[in-house]
Scaffold this motif. Structure first.
Motif, mmCIF file in Angstrom:
data_model
loop_
_atom_site.group_PDB
_atom_site.id
_atom_site.type_symbol
_atom_site.label_atom_id
_atom_site.label_comp_id
_atom_site.label_asym_id
_atom_site.label_seq_id
_atom_site.Cartn_x
_atom_site.Cartn_y
_atom_site.Cartn_z
ATOM 1 N N THR A 156 0.883 -1.164 0.000
ATOM 2 C CA THR A 156 0.000 0.000 0.000
ATOM 3 C C THR A 156 0.918 1.209 0.000
ATOM 4 O O THR A 156 1.927 1.239 0.711
ATOM 5 C CB THR A 156 -0.880 0.001 1.263
ATOM 6 O OG1 THR A 156 -1.584 -1.248 1.312
ATOM 7 C CG2 THR A 156 -1.856 1.142 1.254
ATOM 8 N N SER A 157 0.591 2.220 -0.814
ATOM 9 C CA SER A 157 1.447 3.403 -0.862
ATOM 10 C C SER A 157 0.650 4.647 -0.500
ATOM 11 O O SER A 157 -0.575 4.686 -0.650
ATOM 12 C CB SER A 157 2.058 3.556 -2.251
ATOM 13 O OG SER A 157 1.063 3.765 -3.215
ATOM 14 N N TRP A 158 1.350 5.641 0.014
ATOM 15 C CA TRP A 158 0.752 6.921 0.355
ATOM 16 C C TRP A 158 1.852 7.968 0.327
ATOM 17 O O TRP A 158 3.036 7.642 0.319
ATOM 18 C CB TRP A 158 0.072 6.851 1.722
ATOM 19 C CG TRP A 158 1.017 6.806 2.876
ATOM 20 C CD1 TRP A 158 1.459 7.852 3.608
ATOM 21 C CD2 TRP A 158 1.657 5.657 3.411
ATOM 22 N NE1 TRP A 158 2.334 7.432 4.579
ATOM 23 C CE2 TRP A 158 2.479 6.080 4.478
ATOM 24 C CE3 TRP A 158 1.643 4.303 3.099
ATOM 25 C CZ2 TRP A 158 3.264 5.205 5.220
ATOM 26 C CZ3 TRP A 158 2.415 3.443 3.845
ATOM 27 C CH2 TRP A 158 3.208 3.876 4.885
ATOM 28 N N THR A 159 1.453 9.209 0.299
ATOM 29 C CA THR A 159 2.413 10.304 0.339
ATOM 30 C C THR A 159 2.455 10.863 1.751
ATOM 31 O O THR A 159 1.425 11.233 2.316
ATOM 32 C CB THR A 159 2.015 11.412 -0.664
ATOM 33 O OG1 THR A 159 1.932 10.820 -1.964
ATOM 34 C CG2 THR A 159 3.047 12.518 -0.675
ATOM 35 N N ASP A 160 3.647 10.905 2.317
ATOM 36 C CA ASP A 160 3.838 11.440 3.669
ATOM 37 C C ASP A 160 3.583 12.949 3.627
ATOM 38 O O ASP A 160 4.274 13.671 2.902
ATOM 39 C CB ASP A 160 5.264 11.140 4.125
ATOM 40 C CG ASP A 160 5.502 11.521 5.578
ATOM 41 O OD1 ASP A 160 4.858 12.475 6.070
ATOM 42 O OD2 ASP A 160 6.346 10.877 6.215
#
Length: 110
Positions: free
Chosen positions: A65-69
């Protein structure tokens, strides 16, 4: 580190170490999964079945799962529940390794 020590110890006895990297997708894995194997036999290089083609690149299993910090703006990744299932070798990989056994035995005789 232990790996460097081992390679240096083998080199003292003129034993070469071969490294092969390959895509598990070529061995019927659900994901690409880049894999590295080291061996004292060049025969191990036969497990590399080449580059992934465009047709082989799509995967049905998403393992991260990816996200932008929000604080750094950097993209982050985290393994999800599907990642653990990719840690098992496929039957095709096992078969390909077993098929190398006669070559390993022949190499040992020479």
């Amino acid at each position: 580190d232990r790996w460097v020590w081992l390679v240096n110890a083998l080199a003292r006895y003129a034993i070469e170490v071969y490294k092969v990297s390959f895509w598990m997708k070529k061995h019927k894995s659900l994901t690409w999964k880049r894999t590295w194997i080291w061996s004292t036999s060049p025969i191990i290089q036969r497990l590399d079945l080449g580059c992934l083609t465009a047709e082989e690149r799509p995967t049905t299993v998403k393992t991260t799962t990816s996200w932008t910090d929000p604080t750094t703006g950097k993209k982050k990744f985290q393994g999800n529940r599907h990642l653990k299932g990719t840690q098992q070798y496929t039957w095709r990989f096992a078969r390909n390794v077993v098929q190398l056994i006669p070559a390993f035995r022949e190499e040992r005789r020479t």
